[in-house]
Write a protein that holds these residues in place. Structure first.
Motif, mmCIF file in Angstrom:
data_model
loop_
_atom_site.group_PDB
_atom_site.id
_atom_site.type_symbol
_atom_site.label_atom_id
_atom_site.label_comp_id
_atom_site.label_asym_id
_atom_site.label_seq_id
_atom_site.Cartn_x
_atom_site.Cartn_y
_atom_site.Cartn_z
ATOM 1 N N ARG A 223 24.717 -1.149 -55.301
ATOM 2 C CA ARG A 223 25.531 -2.368 -55.290
ATOM 3 C C ARG A 223 25.260 -2.980 -54.036
ATOM 4 O O ARG A 223 25.185 -3.983 -53.843
ATOM 5 C CB ARG A 223 27.090 -1.851 -55.154
ATOM 6 N N GLN A 224 24.998 -2.135 -52.760
ATOM 7 C CA GLN A 224 24.871 -2.823 -51.545
ATOM 8 C C GLN A 224 23.338 -3.268 -51.520
ATOM 9 O O GLN A 224 23.400 -4.302 -50.968
ATOM 10 C CB GLN A 224 25.075 -1.767 -50.251
ATOM 11 N N ARG A 225 22.552 -2.455 -52.096
ATOM 12 C CA ARG A 225 21.079 -3.130 -52.192
ATOM 13 C C ARG A 225 21.075 -4.447 -52.748
ATOM 14 O O ARG A 225 20.384 -5.166 -52.449
ATOM 15 C CB ARG A 225 20.231 -1.941 -52.699
ATOM 16 N N GLN A 226 21.749 -4.435 -54.068
ATOM 17 C CA GLN A 226 21.770 -5.763 -54.918
ATOM 18 C C GLN A 226 22.503 -6.868 -53.931
ATOM 19 O O GLN A 226 21.691 -8.058 -54.041
ATOM 20 C CB GLN A 226 22.656 -5.501 -56.229
ATOM 21 N N GLN A 227 23.526 -6.365 -53.300
ATOM 22 C CA GLN A 227 24.055 -7.589 -52.513
ATOM 23 C C GLN A 227 23.279 -7.945 -51.348
ATOM 24 O O GLN A 227 23.226 -9.189 -51.147
ATOM 25 C CB GLN A 227 25.450 -7.112 -51.803
ATOM 26 N N ARG A 228 22.511 -6.892 -50.721
ATOM 27 C CA ARG A 228 21.673 -7.600 -49.707
ATOM 28 C C ARG A 228 20.285 -8.318 -50.311
ATOM 29 O O ARG A 228 19.927 -9.367 -49.671
ATOM 30 C CB ARG A 228 20.953 -6.319 -48.984
ATOM 31 N N ARG B 232 19.490 -12.201 -49.301
ATOM 32 C CA ARG B 232 17.917 -12.725 -48.982
ATOM 33 C C ARG B 232 17.437 -13.694 -49.726
ATOM 34 O O ARG B 232 16.996 -14.533 -49.338
ATOM 35 C CB ARG B 232 17.322 -11.355 -49.054
ATOM 36 N N LEU B 233 17.762 -13.563 -51.047
ATOM 37 C CA LEU B 233 17.305 -14.491 -51.777
ATOM 38 C C LEU B 233 17.928 -15.828 -51.712
ATOM 39 O O LEU B 233 17.450 -17.119 -51.674
ATOM 40 C CB LEU B 233 17.371 -14.278 -53.334
#
Length: 64
Positions: free
Chosen positions: A43-48, A52-53
């Motif tokens: 979840r945190q990776r997707q949020q980062r 970024r995008l």
């Protein structure tokens, strides 16, 4: 050969003793905690990645 000859009968397991049940429960907790930790990391990776995008798109539109 018949299927009955190939398949071994399933024997019922006797109930667990109290110490066995405690160990079994602790093992299940460990597995569940590992899954929750991995889900939180994802979840945190997707949020980062989304942030970024968003910043990249914002830079592109501000330079035009």
């Amino acid at each position: 050969m018949r299927i009955a000859e190939l398949v071994k009968p399933i024997k019922p397991k006797p109930p667990m003793t109290l110490p066995q049940a405690r160990i079994h429960g602790l093992k299940q907790n460990v597995e569940r905690d590992k899954q929750q930790l991995q889900a939180e990391r994802d979840r945190q990776r997707q949020q980062r990645d989304a942030e970024r995008l968003r910043k990249q798109q914002q830079r592109k539109t501000s330079t035009l």
